[in-house]
Design an enzyme around this catalytic site. Sequence first.
Site, PDB file in Angstrom:
ATOM      1  N   THR A   1      88.909  46.309  45.592  1.00  0.00           N
ATOM      2  CA  THR A   1      87.649  45.675  45.186  1.00  0.00           C
ATOM      3  C   THR A   1      87.700  45.164  43.738  1.00  0.00           C
ATOM      4  OG1 THR A   1      86.756  47.821  44.525  1.00  0.00           O
ATOM      5  CG2 THR A   1      86.286  47.106  46.770  1.00  0.00           C
TER       6      THR A   1
ATOM      7  N   ARG B   1      79.996  47.806  50.840  1.00  0.00           N
ATOM      8  CA  ARG B   1      79.965  46.947  52.018  1.00  0.00           C
ATOM      9  C   ARG B   1      81.283  46.969  52.787  1.00  0.00           C
ATOM     10  NH1 ARG B   1      78.788  40.777  50.155  1.00  0.00           N
ATOM     11  NH2 ARG B   1      80.819  40.235  49.365  1.00  0.00           N
TER      12      ARG B   1
ATOM     13  N   LYS C   1      90.676  51.182  46.191  1.00  0.00           N
ATOM     14  CA  LYS C   1      91.259  50.867  44.887  1.00  0.00           C
ATOM     15  C   LYS C   1      90.263  49.967  44.157  1.00  0.00           C
ATOM     16  CE  LYS C   1      93.469  47.862  42.826  1.00  0.00           C
ATOM     17  NZ  LYS C   1      92.790  48.019  41.535  1.00  0.00           N
TER      18      LYS C   1
ATOM     19  N   SER D   1      88.544  48.052  40.852  1.00  0.00           N
ATOM     20  CA  SER D   1      89.134  47.344  39.715  1.00  0.00           C
ATOM     21  C   SER D   1      89.334  48.337  38.573  1.00  0.00           C
ATOM     22  CB  SER D   1      88.216  46.214  39.264  1.00  0.00           C
ATOM     23  OG  SER D   1      88.642  45.725  38.021  1.00  0.00           O
ATOM     24  N   GLU D   2      90.426  48.193  37.873  1.00  0.00           N
ATOM     25  CA  GLU D   2      90.689  49.068  36.714  1.00  0.00           C
ATOM     26  C   GLU D   2      89.670  48.805  35.610  1.00  0.00           C
ATOM     27  OE1 GLU D   2      93.134  47.745  38.652  1.00  0.00           O
ATOM     28  OE2 GLU D   2      93.412  49.800  39.356  1.00  0.00           O
TER      29      GLU D   2
ATOM     30  N   VAL E   1      95.605  36.724  44.694  1.00  0.00           N
ATOM     31  CA  VAL E   1      95.941  38.096  45.110  1.00  0.00           C
ATOM     32  C   VAL E   1      95.687  38.259  46.611  1.00  0.00           C
ATOM     33  CG1 VAL E   1      95.373  40.544  44.820  1.00  0.00           C
ATOM     34  CG2 VAL E   1      95.576  39.076  42.809  1.00  0.00           C
ATOM     35  N   GLY E   2      94.628  37.662  47.113  1.00  0.00           N
ATOM     36  CA  GLY E   2      94.322  37.737  48.549  1.00  0.00           C
ATOM     37  C   GLY E   2      95.479  37.207  49.392  1.00  0.00           C
TER      38      GLY E   2
ATOM     39  N   GLU F   1      87.696  38.438  51.142  1.00  0.00           N
ATOM     40  CA  GLU F   1      86.594  37.669  50.540  1.00  0.00           C
ATOM     41  C   GLU F   1      87.150  37.105  49.252  1.00  0.00           C
ATOM     42  OE1 GLU F   1      83.855  37.206  52.013  1.00  0.00           O
ATOM     43  OE2 GLU F   1      83.683  38.858  53.432  1.00  0.00           O
TER      44      GLU F   1
ATOM     45  N   SER G   1      72.671  36.592  49.577  1.00  0.00           N
ATOM     46  CA  SER G   1      73.422  37.754  50.074  1.00  0.00           C
ATOM     47  C   SER G   1      72.472  38.851  50.520  1.00  0.00           C
ATOM     48  CB  SER G   1      74.322  38.318  48.974  1.00  0.00           C
ATOM     49  OG  SER G   1      75.114  37.298  48.457  1.00  0.00           O
TER      50      SER G   1
END
Length: 640
Positions: free
Chosen positions: A252, A263, A278, A280-281, A335-336, A353, A544
């Site tokens: 995420t 979600r 995982k 985000s850092e 990255v996706g 997403e 959303s």
Amino acid sequence: MTLGGVSRLALVGSRSFATSQVLSMHSYCFTRPIITRQASYCTHSMDDKYFFCGCCCCGICRDFIFEGDCLNYELIEFKCAAGHSECLMSMEVKSSITDKLRSSGLLRTQGLIGGKWTDAYDGKTLEVHNPATGEVLADVSCMGQKETNDAISSAYDTFISWSKVTAAERSKCLRKWYDLLMAHKEELGQLITLEQGKPLKEAIGEVSYGASFVEFFAEEAKRVYGDIIPATLPDRRLFVLRQPVGVVGAITPWNFPLAMITRKVGPALACGCTVVIKPSELTPLTALAAAELSLQAGIPPGAVNVIMGNAPAIGDALLASPQVRKITFTGSTAVGKKLMAGAAATVKKVSLELGGNAPCIIFNDADLDVAVKGTLAAKFRNSGQTCVCANRVLVQEGIYEKFANALSKAVQNLKVGEGFTEGAIQGPLINKAALEKVETFVQEAVSKGAKVLLGGKRHSLGMTFYEPTVIGDVKSDMLLSREEVFGPVAPLLRFKTEEEAIHMANDTNAGLAAYIFTTNVQRTWRVSEALEYGLVGVNEGLISTEVAPFGGVKQSGLGREGSKYGMDEYLEFSSYEICMLGGYEQKLTVEVRRQSLPRWTCNSKIAGREKASVLSFAFDVNVEVSCKPCRQLLRSCVSE
Ligand code: ADP
């Protein structure tokens, strides 16, 4: 501004502190002790009773004093040299955050593996910063491949039992989790503001939004229906079960530190899957707090695991493991694509997403107020840092000037400030790289002839704050049109006709969200159906919700999140064909008329009853009449 009365100021003067000494103190002093409980950057009074610290919130104001020590301080004085009332409010909120977070155990810094809070095996940590101030909020475990593999094993073991828990039980656990998230809405919101930067009100809104997925999927857990399909042979039965896919790797981003997790995790748990998250850092603290609450809700240890640290190492471990059956990702398209390619090796289910390049089309016949309000919401929410943010505002030439003026006026009223500042609507950008990207895009557009109508530069607050900006005369070949700016910049592009607008809108590889503003009903349908986007808002900038499917087409992603369709991402269809070995057991009540059995000589039990003039009995075709000729004979002479 003072807290504790003006007389306290006199007291300050009587202490042996040189003003210059106080003024020169580090500006991050206040929040650092709150979060890390470290007494850095403080100076003591002679009798060690008071501590003076620099102020953190606006960079201008100084001087505040703690009574006691910095670990157990009590704020007794605050003075903002710039007269900022927000600074005081900001401090009050921050001091209550720590108390609440501490007492609720929500301030977690270790990863979660198999229900145990765990340090990185090599003891490494990484710093989490407040983007508004640069201060270090916490040092969290910096994990990698080994920890990820252990988290996968624990998720796998737990999957065996969690997938067998009844849907009703899973639903109850999720509902409890929802209740806890909502009960801790304030603290979670404060945590989001601290690590992500969005204004507190918006952050608390994110908690409600994020929790709504858990509530919704708690309900959906009970509705994982299968199917029965008419079979093609008489002795067959065909049915379909929807089974949980297995262990899920959920990766995420930082822009919604809670909602992007819930979600994914909400429907995964509802279906009977277990997860390795995982986050985000940049924003792990909210994820860890949410995971803590999942344990408190009774979701079994091992069902929710959290690993953060070395993103590629964690990602590779998730991809390599045959036990991980699904990767769900929200983040950049680059990255996706890597994750999708990596998932091929073990043929995992994937949902993505990814980035958008949302057009926001304002037609001549739009209601101007509605269009301005909708564009503000679609563009400036989260300081422009969402993948559904309007990235290109296409304005028809007949309304262009009016709209540009009205939008600029509205944007000018967006108050910029640190997230705890009262009334702040625009927070900082997530980091320096994000700020520099926005700057580059704006500079490139201006160098090619675009005009800055408002803003267009870094904000005077410094750090990563950027002025809410409106740029006119933007063209389709500029970076602002081609890529996501992910910042508070509204680029305006002119168009003449509806066809041109549709062409411009679709002229991109992205296809996540689009917005149109028009009062023409026919145009509403015509245009919204012609747009190649997964989500279309008509006269609305906020689209959303947990009850509607969210997701993109083209290179904006695969799969949908939210709504009943969101469950499908975590389920496999298993179909079962049952063969009943040539017969089928069926009890029939039949009336056998004597005269219809005149020459029946079979030795089956029925034969013995032939003497009765009218026979009425139940018989089992399989057992009682096993030979084929008899069965056929009986069938021809019985009536049901
Ligand atoms: P953004 O640019 O918005 O931060 P990213 O796609 O870089 O988007 O990050 C989204 C999430 O993906 C973050 O949790 C990040 O740590 C993670 N991530 C980045 N690179 C990788 C990778 N190679 N493997 C797995 N996860 C990654």
